[in-house]
Structures are given as C-alpha cells and as structure tokens.
Design a protein around this motif. Structure first.
Motif, short mmCIF file in Angstrom:
data_model
loop_
_atom_site.label_atom_id
_atom_site.label_comp_id
_atom_site.label_asym_id
_atom_site.label_seq_id
_atom_site.Cartn_x
_atom_site.Cartn_y
_atom_site.Cartn_z
N LYS A 179 3.01 10.89 -10.50
CA LYS A 179 3.43 10.08 -11.65
C LYS A 179 3.69 8.63 -11.22
CE LYS A 179 5.44 13.68 -14.62
NZ LYS A 179 4.61 13.43 -15.81
N VAL A 180 4.35 8.48 -10.07
CA VAL A 180 4.60 7.13 -9.56
C VAL A 180 3.28 6.43 -9.27
CG1 VAL A 180 5.56 5.80 -7.64
CG2 VAL A 180 6.86 7.71 -8.60
N LEU A 181 2.36 7.16 -8.61
CA LEU A 181 1.09 6.55 -8.23
C LEU A 181 0.21 6.25 -9.44
CD1 LEU A 181 0.36 8.72 -5.07
CD2 LEU A 181 0.94 6.28 -5.11
N SER A 182 0.42 6.95 -10.55
CA SER A 182 -0.33 6.64 -11.77
C SER A 182 0.08 5.28 -12.33
CB SER A 182 -0.11 7.72 -12.83
OG SER A 182 1.21 7.69 -13.34
N HIS A 183 1.31 4.86 -12.03
CA HIS A 183 1.78 3.53 -12.44
C HIS A 183 1.48 2.48 -11.37
CE1 HIS A 183 4.00 4.59 -16.09
NE2 HIS A 183 4.52 5.62 -15.44
N GLN A 184 1.66 2.87 -10.11
CA GLN A 184 1.57 1.91 -9.01
C GLN A 184 0.81 2.57 -7.85
OE1 GLN A 184 5.34 -0.04 -8.38
NE2 GLN A 184 4.81 -0.63 -6.30
N ARG A 185 -0.47 2.31 -7.78
CA ARG A 185 -1.35 3.05 -6.86
C ARG A 185 -1.06 2.78 -5.39
NH1 ARG A 185 -7.46 2.32 -8.76
NH2 ARG A 185 -7.71 3.74 -7.00
N ASP A 186 -0.44 1.66 -5.07
CA ASP A 186 -0.18 1.31 -3.68
C ASP A 186 1.28 1.53 -3.28
OD1 ASP A 186 0.86 -0.67 -5.23
OD2 ASP A 186 0.14 -2.33 -3.98
N HIS A 187 1.98 2.43 -4.00
CA HIS A 187 3.39 2.71 -3.72
C HIS A 187 3.48 3.52 -2.42
CE1 HIS A 187 7.51 4.14 -4.23
NE2 HIS A 187 7.66 3.28 -5.22
N PHE A 188 4.00 2.91 -1.36
CA PHE A 188 3.98 3.53 -0.03
C PHE A 188 4.74 4.85 0.01
CE2 PHE A 188 6.38 4.10 3.96
CZ PHE A 188 5.31 4.42 4.80
N LYS A 189 5.96 4.87 -0.48
CA LYS A 189 6.77 6.10 -0.40
C LYS A 189 6.12 7.24 -1.17
CE LYS A 189 11.28 3.94 0.31
NZ LYS A 189 12.64 3.73 -0.26
N ALA A 190 5.53 6.93 -2.33
CA ALA A 190 4.88 7.97 -3.12
C ALA A 190 3.67 8.53 -2.39
CB ALA A 190 4.48 7.43 -4.49
N MET A 191 2.90 7.65 -1.72
CA MET A 191 1.77 8.13 -0.92
C MET A 191 2.24 9.07 0.19
SD MET A 191 -0.35 4.62 -0.26
CE MET A 191 -1.00 3.62 -1.57
N TYR A 192 3.25 8.62 0.93
CA TYR A 192 3.76 9.39 2.06
C TYR A 192 4.33 10.73 1.61
CZ TYR A 192 7.20 10.77 5.60
OH TYR A 192 7.96 11.48 6.50
N ARG A 193 5.14 10.70 0.56
CA ARG A 193 5.76 11.94 0.09
C ARG A 193 4.75 12.88 -0.55
NH1 ARG A 193 10.84 8.60 -2.41
NH2 ARG A 193 12.02 8.35 -0.46
N ALA A 214 -1.18 5.97 3.10
CA ALA A 214 0.13 5.45 3.48
C ALA A 214 0.04 4.70 4.81
CB ALA A 214 1.14 6.60 3.58
N LYS A 215 -0.75 5.22 5.74
CA LYS A 215 -0.91 4.55 7.03
C LYS A 215 -1.56 3.18 6.86
CE LYS A 215 -3.17 4.95 11.53
NZ LYS A 215 -4.17 5.69 12.33
N ASN A 216 -2.51 3.06 5.93
CA ASN A 216 -3.12 1.77 5.67
C ASN A 216 -2.10 0.75 5.19
OD1 ASN A 216 -5.67 2.67 6.38
ND2 ASN A 216 -6.22 3.27 4.29
N ARG A 217 -1.08 1.23 4.47
CA ARG A 217 -0.01 0.34 4.01
C ARG A 217 0.97 0.01 5.12
NH1 ARG A 217 0.56 -2.71 -0.18
NH2 ARG A 217 2.72 -2.07 -0.53
N GLU A 218 1.32 1.02 5.92
CA GLU A 218 2.29 0.85 7.01
C GLU A 218 1.72 1.49 8.28
OE1 GLU A 218 5.07 -0.80 6.85
OE2 GLU A 218 5.21 -1.13 4.69
N PRO A 219 0.89 0.77 9.03
CA PRO A 219 0.16 1.36 10.16
C PRO A 219 1.05 1.89 11.29
CG PRO A 219 -0.79 -0.76 9.51
CD PRO A 219 0.51 -0.63 8.79
N THR A 220 2.28 1.39 11.41
CA THR A 220 3.13 1.78 12.54
C THR A 220 4.25 2.73 12.14
OG1 THR A 220 4.53 -0.18 12.22
CG2 THR A 220 2.64 -0.39 13.74
N ASP A 221 4.26 3.21 10.90
CA ASP A 221 5.34 4.11 10.48
C ASP A 221 5.23 5.43 11.24
OD1 ASP A 221 6.52 6.33 8.62
OD2 ASP A 221 7.34 4.47 7.84
#
Length: 249
Positions: A179-193, A214-221
């Motif tokens: 649901k989060v990603l349907s609003h905001q496709r690049d939401h890092f936490k939603a991708m990860y979770r 998610a890695k593309n957004r935060e490569p070193t997480d």
C-alpha cells in the motif's frame, strides 16, 4: 406589492423571498442583520483563504441558498475528518515511542478509518454517497497531500509495529508495504520490509526483487545486505533440492 427583505419580530429575524418584486435598497437594520449572519459563522481554514461563510453563500456574491450551506457543512466535516486522522496518527507515534505497540496499531487503524470517510465524501468510493455531497465536498490539493502523507505514514508505522510482535503477521506486513509503495514507489523502508515479508512467506524471488530495489536506494545498509544474502542462500538450497529430486525421478 412586493415583500420586504426582512421581517422583524421581538425574538428573531425571518428571511423572506426576494423574488416577488424589484430589489429595494438595504436599510440599516437589514445591513446589520446580514452582517450578524456572516459573523455568526466561524472562519473555515481552506486553501485560498475562503471562509465557511463564503462556502455557505452568504458573503459577497453568494445567493444565500441552502445548497451553499450544505456544501460548507460537507467541507467542514471533511476537514474535521482529516484533522482527526492526523491527531490519531500523532497518538500512534507517541505510543510507538513508548513501545506500546498494540495501542499504536489501534491508533493508526483509527486514523485510516477517518481517511476512509474522507474518500467516501470525496466520491472516490461507494455508489451510496449522496450526489450533492460528491459535488460539494471535493478535496483541495492541500487536503489531498495531507491525506496521502497520513496514509503513507500510518501504513509504514503499522508495518514497524507488526514487526515488533512475537508472532509476526507477515501477510499483513506485505499488504501494508505494498500500500505504501502504491503511493510512493521509492519508499526505502517499504521496499526493505516487503522483502522481509516475502522472505518469511517463502516467496524468495519477490523477496530478492524488493531487497535489491532497497539496496539500490541504500547500497550500504547492512540489514538489506544480510537479507539479500539469506534470500540467495534459500534460493540456492531450493534449487539444489529441485535438481536432486529431478535426478531421483
């Protein structure tokens, strides 16, 4: 003969139709009565600075009709629903910080229920909505942004709360992340979770896709990298088992 605009009585003023004859100049009493009518309505904080009096059609240029007043009432109810949703969300954040996760979940759900009421008034769901309300109570751009950001925050926070449970409902976590990603496709936490949820649900291909996003957004997480490694190991073992079972047959 034509009627006067206002009849006086000791207790109240009664409006009379203006359409039986040409308009007459307003007397001092008429002007005071109309000014009192406008002042009795509270200011309505809407984009563009309009007041509830304007929405009701009693300020300059308004016809003073009942339809205008109903429009103002619908707008006021919608604004109140949005504000209630924001207040419930803030209470949810407070409960989350105090580690009262179950209470926080309840607050976030109540916030989302308030927003569902807003969507119905806006005419985006449900054929049972009164057509007059649909026409009269459209969301402003500012209100749409407030609704969307509140929804995103509530669903994102719900996933955070659910992941704190002893028995995590990963199906629900997945649902809220999507649901989060349907609003905001690049939401890092939603991708990860979402990746975590798909991993625990055994859908490793989907898990890997969201985790790599998610890695593309935060490569070193480090958490993302760890789950990518776990997912690849699961896929490797699953592929090995399939190959072994294929040899046996």
């Amino acid at each position: 003969m034509h009627s006067t605009l206002l009849r006086s009585s000791p207790t109240k003023h009664t409006l009379v139709s203006e359409h039986h004859g040409p308009l007459q100049p307003l007397s001092l009493r008429d002007m005071e009565a109309k000014q009192h009518q406008i002042k009795s309505l509270k200011s309505y904080p809407e984009t563009g600075g309009r007041s509830l009096a304007a929405a009701a059609g009693v300020d300059s240029g308004g016809g003073g009709g009942g339809g205008g007043y109903r429009a103002g009432s619908a707008e006021m109810d919608m604004e109140a629903n949005i504000q209630k949703a924001i207040d419930f969300k803030a209470e949810g954040h407070r409960c989350y910080k105090e580690k009262k996760f179950r209470e926080a979940i309840g607050k976030y759900h109540r916030a989302l229920l308030q927003l569902k009421g807003v969507h119905v008034v806006d005419g985006t769901t449900g054929s049972e909505v009164n057509l007059l309300s649909q026409a009269a109570a459209k969301l402003t751009e500012e209100q749409r942004r407030a609704v969307e950001s509140t929804e995103i925050e509530c669903y994102d926070s719900l996933t955070a709360c659910l992941l704190q449970s002893e028995l995590v409902n990963y199906e629900r976590v997945k649902e809220y992340c999507l649901k989060v990603l349907s609003h905001q496709r690049d939401h890092f936490k939603a991708m990860y979770r979402a990746g975590i949820a798909f991993y625990h649900l055994g859908d490793y291909e989907c898990a890997l896709r969201y985790l790599r996003d998610a890695k593309n957004r935060e490569p070193t997480d480090t958490n993302v990298l760890r789950y990518i490694q776990l997912t690849e190991m699961k896929m490797s073992k699953s592929g090995q088992r399939e190959r072994e079972s294929g040899k046996e047959t």
